[in-house]
Write a protein that holds these residues in place. Structure first.
Motif, PDB file in Angstrom:
ATOM      1  N   SER A  22      47.879  37.251   7.501  1.00 12.72           N
ATOM      2  CA  SER A  22      47.224  37.043   6.205  1.00 12.72           C
ATOM      3  C   SER A  22      45.703  37.096   6.330  1.00 12.72           C
ATOM      4  N   PHE A  23      45.161  36.394   7.310  1.00 10.52           N
ATOM      5  CA  PHE A  23      43.712  36.338   7.444  1.00 10.52           C
ATOM      6  C   PHE A  23      43.101  37.656   7.904  1.00 10.52           C
ATOM      7  N   PHE A  24      43.809  38.403   8.721  1.00  7.22           N
ATOM      8  CA  PHE A  24      43.272  39.666   9.235  1.00  7.22           C
ATOM      9  C   PHE A  24      43.900  40.881   8.549  1.00  7.22           C
ATOM     10  N   SER A  25      44.455  40.691   7.352  1.00  5.10           N
ATOM     11  CA  SER A  25      45.098  41.802   6.651  1.00  5.10           C
ATOM     12  C   SER A  25      44.107  42.909   6.308  1.00  5.10           C
ATOM     13  N   VAL A  26      42.874  42.554   6.007  1.00  5.13           N
ATOM     14  CA  VAL A  26      41.869  43.568   5.686  1.00  5.13           C
ATOM     15  C   VAL A  26      41.571  44.423   6.914  1.00  5.13           C
ATOM     16  N   SER A  27      41.400  43.788   8.061  1.00  7.62           N
ATOM     17  CA  SER A  27      41.114  44.541   9.287  1.00  7.62           C
ATOM     18  C   SER A  27      42.287  45.439   9.663  1.00  7.62           C
ATOM     19  N   PHE A  28      43.507  44.885   9.619  1.00  8.96           N
ATOM     20  CA  PHE A  28      44.680  45.675   9.979  1.00  8.96           C
ATOM     21  C   PHE A  28      44.908  46.817   8.993  1.00  8.96           C
ATOM     22  N   GLY A  29      44.760  46.534   7.699  1.00  9.66           N
ATOM     23  CA  GLY A  29      44.975  47.571   6.681  1.00  9.66           C
ATOM     24  C   GLY A  29      43.951  48.681   6.750  1.00  9.66           C
ATOM     25  N   THR A  30      42.701  48.311   6.972  1.00  7.43           N
ATOM     26  CA  THR A  30      41.641  49.314   7.093  1.00  7.43           C
ATOM     27  C   THR A  30      41.836  50.157   8.339  1.00  7.43           C
ATOM     28  N   SER A  31      42.248  49.530   9.426  1.00 13.35           N
ATOM     29  CA  SER A  31      42.496  50.266  10.665  1.00 13.35           C
ATOM     30  C   SER A  31      43.620  51.283  10.494  1.00 13.35           C
ATOM     31  N   LEU A  32      44.705  50.868   9.843  1.00 19.36           N
ATOM     32  CA  LEU A  32      45.799  51.809   9.603  1.00 19.36           C
ATOM     33  C   LEU A  32      45.376  52.944   8.672  1.00 19.36           C
ATOM     34  N   ALA A  33      44.567  52.628   7.659  1.00 22.36           N
ATOM     35  CA  ALA A  33      44.091  53.673   6.750  1.00 22.36           C
ATOM     36  C   ALA A  33      43.155  54.635   7.469  1.00 22.36           C
ATOM     37  N   ASP A  34      42.319  54.125   8.360  1.00 20.10           N
ATOM     38  CA  ASP A  34      41.438  55.002   9.143  1.00 20.10           C
ATOM     39  C   ASP A  34      42.250  55.933  10.045  1.00 20.10           C
ATOM     40  N   ASN A  35      43.286  55.390  10.667  1.00 23.52           N
ATOM     41  CA  ASN A  35      44.152  56.234  11.496  1.00 23.52           C
ATOM     42  C   ASN A  35      44.864  57.290  10.658  1.00 23.52           C
ATOM     43  N   TRP A  36      45.302  56.912   9.466  1.00 23.79           N
ATOM     44  CA  TRP A  36      45.957  57.866   8.561  1.00 23.79           C
ATOM     45  C   TRP A  36      44.989  58.985   8.196  1.00 23.79           C
ATOM     46  N   HIS A  38      42.345  59.968   9.870  1.00 23.19           N
ATOM     47  CA  HIS A  38      42.048  60.764  11.060  1.00 23.19           C
ATOM     48  C   HIS A  38      43.188  61.748  11.357  1.00 23.19           C
ATOM     49  N   ARG A  39      44.442  61.278  11.245  1.00 24.95           N
ATOM     50  CA  ARG A  39      45.587  62.165  11.477  1.00 24.95           C
ATOM     51  C   ARG A  39      45.646  63.296  10.463  1.00 24.95           C
ATOM     52  N   LEU A  40      45.294  62.968   9.216  1.00 24.77           N
ATOM     53  CA  LEU A  40      45.350  63.954   8.149  1.00 24.77           C
ATOM     54  C   LEU A  40      44.197  64.940   8.240  1.00 24.77           C
ATOM     55  N   GLY A  41      43.089  64.502   8.803  1.00 31.53           N
ATOM     56  CA  GLY A  41      41.932  65.376   8.935  1.00 31.53           C
ATOM     57  C   GLY A  41      40.984  65.290   7.756  1.00 31.53           C
ATOM     58  N   GLY A  42      41.309  64.497   6.770  1.00 31.87           N
ATOM     59  CA  GLY A  42      40.466  64.331   5.586  1.00 31.87           C
ATOM     60  C   GLY A  42      41.342  64.192   4.359  1.00 31.87           C
ATOM     61  N   ALA A  43      40.816  63.500   3.364  1.00 35.05           N
ATOM     62  CA  ALA A  43      41.548  63.308   2.116  1.00 35.05           C
ATOM     63  C   ALA A  43      40.558  62.899   1.038  1.00 35.05           C
ATOM     64  N   ASP A  44      41.037  62.901  -0.187  1.00 31.74           N
ATOM     65  CA  ASP A  44      40.210  62.439  -1.294  1.00 31.74           C
ATOM     66  C   ASP A  44      39.929  60.947  -1.147  1.00 31.74           C
TER      67      ASP A  44
END
Length: 87
Positions: A22-36, A38-44
């Motif tokens: 709960s407390f680190f949900s922002v860090s974990f969520g942002t990290s997963l979105a950054d990885n997504w 990076h894998r995609l190569g770019g998005a809107d």
């Protein structure tokens, strides 16, 4: 009585994990979105923000559920231990 002590230990562990999620949900969520991204190569931008917010909410919900389950199990175990006579 021993099984209730084990349930309290398991509940406490779940509570700690739930609080961390709960407390680190922002860090974990942002990290997963950054990885997504990076894998995609770019998005809107709106897609990135949607994925990031969804990941944050997922961690927040899972953490809240784990913490709630831990509270219920600890309170139940504590109550049952009070009812048991000492042997």
């Amino acid at each position: 009585m021993e099984k209730y002590k084990k349930l309290i230990i398991i509940g406490s562990s779940l509570g700690i994990v739930g609080l961390i999620l709960s407390f680190f949900s922002v860090s974990f969520g942002t990290s997963l979105a950054d990885n997504w991204l990076h894998r995609l190569g770019g998005a809107d931008t709106w897609k990135y923000e949607l994925v990031m917010q969804s990941n944050i909410n997922i961690f927040l919900v899972i953490g809240s559920i784990l913490f709630s389950v831990s509270l219920v199990s600890i309170i139940f175990s504590w109550y049952r231990m009070l009812d048991l006579p000492d042997k």
